[in-house]
Enzyme design. Structure first.
Site, PDB file in Angstrom:
ATOM      1  N   ASP A 292      52.504  35.642  55.521  1.00  0.00           N
ATOM      2  CA  ASP A 292      53.271  34.414  55.284  1.00  0.00           C
ATOM      3  C   ASP A 292      52.694  33.275  56.109  1.00  0.00           C
ATOM      4  OD1 ASP A 292      54.984  35.679  53.555  1.00  0.00           O
ATOM      5  OD2 ASP A 292      56.404  36.243  55.132  1.00  0.00           O
TER       6      ASP A 292
ATOM      7  N   TYR B  42      52.976  45.298  62.597  1.00  0.00           N
ATOM      8  CA  TYR B  42      53.653  44.005  62.689  1.00  0.00           C
ATOM      9  C   TYR B  42      54.535  43.934  63.913  1.00  0.00           C
ATOM     10  CZ  TYR B  42      52.495  43.272  57.740  1.00  0.00           C
ATOM     11  OH  TYR B  42      51.857  43.105  56.552  1.00  0.00           O
TER      12      TYR B  42
ATOM     13  N   TYR C 154      56.937  44.214  52.116  1.00  0.00           N
ATOM     14  CA  TYR C 154      57.519  42.903  52.447  1.00  0.00           C
ATOM     15  C   TYR C 154      58.339  43.071  53.715  1.00  0.00           C
ATOM     16  CZ  TYR C 154      56.371  41.561  47.612  1.00  0.00           C
ATOM     17  OH  TYR C 154      55.733  41.295  46.441  1.00  0.00           O
TER      18      TYR C 154
END
Ligand SMILES: [Zn+2]
EC number: 5.4.99.25
Length: 411
Positions: free
Chosen positions: A244, A305, A376
């Site tokens: 993103d 992440y 996601y």
């Protein structure tokens, strides 16, 4: 000698220029240009026929056939009172004569271009190709070279003679010289330069290529210096996956290929880039296969992440330990609401391998997620109204908001 019989048969049926006759026997001999080969064959046919004629044999028909495309034979026949007019080559219509002039036109257009390698391509009149095929078929020739091959080869040879510091590269040439023998035009195509490397995004609100919303800048804009280094007209990037615009990309970075279109220089040095937002580390020049490989690889990469999460309800250390249930989970996600208009309701299944956490304050915690590429992350955290399951918010029984997202590492 079969070669001579075949050559005589060819000349009896068609008037052929030296190149087109020689080309029928191109695979015989070595290091001889078709033109020279054709000339030598005609000389031998001429000697044999003239000597037979002098012995009183009736070879007039053969002499007349040869004379249509051979000056000494025309002269000989004129001497014995037979006038024969010269005819254009049946295959090429004498187009093969001096194709080297296109090399001269190409040199003109290549002026000012800093390149290393080239290739030659050509467009030939359809009729010429058909006639060549007809001659080869009717004479059952198996030793020939295609006319297109000869044209490309001869122009390439002439270009090498004129540009001695360049080389021919048929697989990955810097530039392609396209010769159109129908229109008589030469067009130089400057192939793109592909630079492979990795990038890091140290700041947020940086998109990959397109500016939108509150994005400050793009990776594409930062890499414009490469376009200028090579004097290109434009540049695009091919990235292995994406993050993103508000996510940082850290660790050893993400692979990408920068494509500089229509460059003027092919020999410049590629410098790395660094500012407060972006780092680009070039690895080297690459090709289209690498771009394909890159895009494939993004689907199977394992990623780590870091997510900073805001919780509506206060949380304790004990609450967070419930998250261990997510290590090894198979997550089903319907296309997130935020991008739904781009991809209508599609289902995606991804693995979460490991989850770790750190409570920062009662309402804020940090989450580390090691998972399969393509998950996601934001939706995995807040649940996306139940469209992602299982999810972190459901497990903690509270509403969650993602404050920060970083890609820490791509394995
Ligand atoms: Zn010809």
């Amino acid at each position: 000698m079969e070669l001579i019989f075949k050559a005589l048969e060819a000349v009896r049926r068609y008037p052929l220029c030296d190149s087109c006759l020689g080309r029928l026997f191109a695979l015989m001999g070595y290091g001889i240009e078709n033109r020279e080969r054709g000339q030598a064959i005609k000389t031998i046919l001429h000697m044999a026929a003239v000597s037979d004629y002098r012995k009183g044999k009736d070879v007039t028909a053969d002499l007349i056939a040869l004379a249509k495309c051979h000056l000494p034979t025309r002269r000989f026949l004129a001497g014995v009172g037979i006038r024969v007019d010269e005819e254009k080559c049946y295959i090429c219509g004498d187009l093969m004569e001096g194709v080297e002039k296109y090399a001269e036109m190409a040199v003109e257009q290549l002026r000012g271009l800093d390149f290393v390698s080239f290739a030659v391509g050509s467009t030939l009149p359809e009729e010429l190709l058909e006639k060549e095929a007809e001659v080869v078929r009717s004479l059952l020739v198996t030793t020939g070279e295609s006319v297109k091959h000869e044209v490309n080869r001869r122009i390439g040879k002439e270009l090498l003679r004129r540009l001695s510091d360049k080389r021919v590269d048929k697989l990955r040439p810097n530039v392609v010289v396209n010769v159109d023998l129908v229109s008589g035009q030469v067009k130089v195509v400057r192939n793109p330069i592909l630079i492979g490397g990795r990038y890091l995004k140290l700041g947020r609100k940086i998109a990959q290529a397109k500016r939108f919303g509150n994005v400050r800048t793009t990776l594409l804009e930062k890499l414009a210096y490469l376009r200028d280094t090579f004097g290109g007209e434009d540049h695009v990037i091919h990235v292995s996956g994406r993050e993103d615009s508000d996510a940082r990309m850290l660790g050893s970075g993400r692979p990408l290929v920068v494509e500089v279109k229509q460059p003027l220089r092919y020999t410049a040095q590629v410098a790395p880039f660094r500012d407060k937002d972006v780092i680009f580390l070039p690895v080297g020049f690459t090709d289209r296969n690498e771009v394909r490989r890159l895009k494939e690889k993004a689907k199977t990469d394992i990623k780590l992440y870091r997510v900073l999460v805001l919780s509506e309800s206060p949380l304790k250390q004990d609450d967070l330990s419930k998250l261990s249930a997510l290590s090894g989970a198979t997550v089903t996600q319907y296309t997130p609401r935020r991008i739904k208009r781009l991809h209508p309701r599609k289902k995606r299944v991804r693995m979460v391998y490991d989850v770790a956490w750190r409570l920062v304050s009662p309402h804020v915690f940090e989450l580390y997620i090691r998972c399969q590429g393509g998950l996601y992350i934001k939706e995995f955290v807040h649940g996306d109204g139940g469209r992602t399951a299982p999810n972190v918010a459901e497990l903690l029984n509270t509403r969650l908001e993602v404050l920060e997202l970083d890609v820490l590492y791509i394995e």
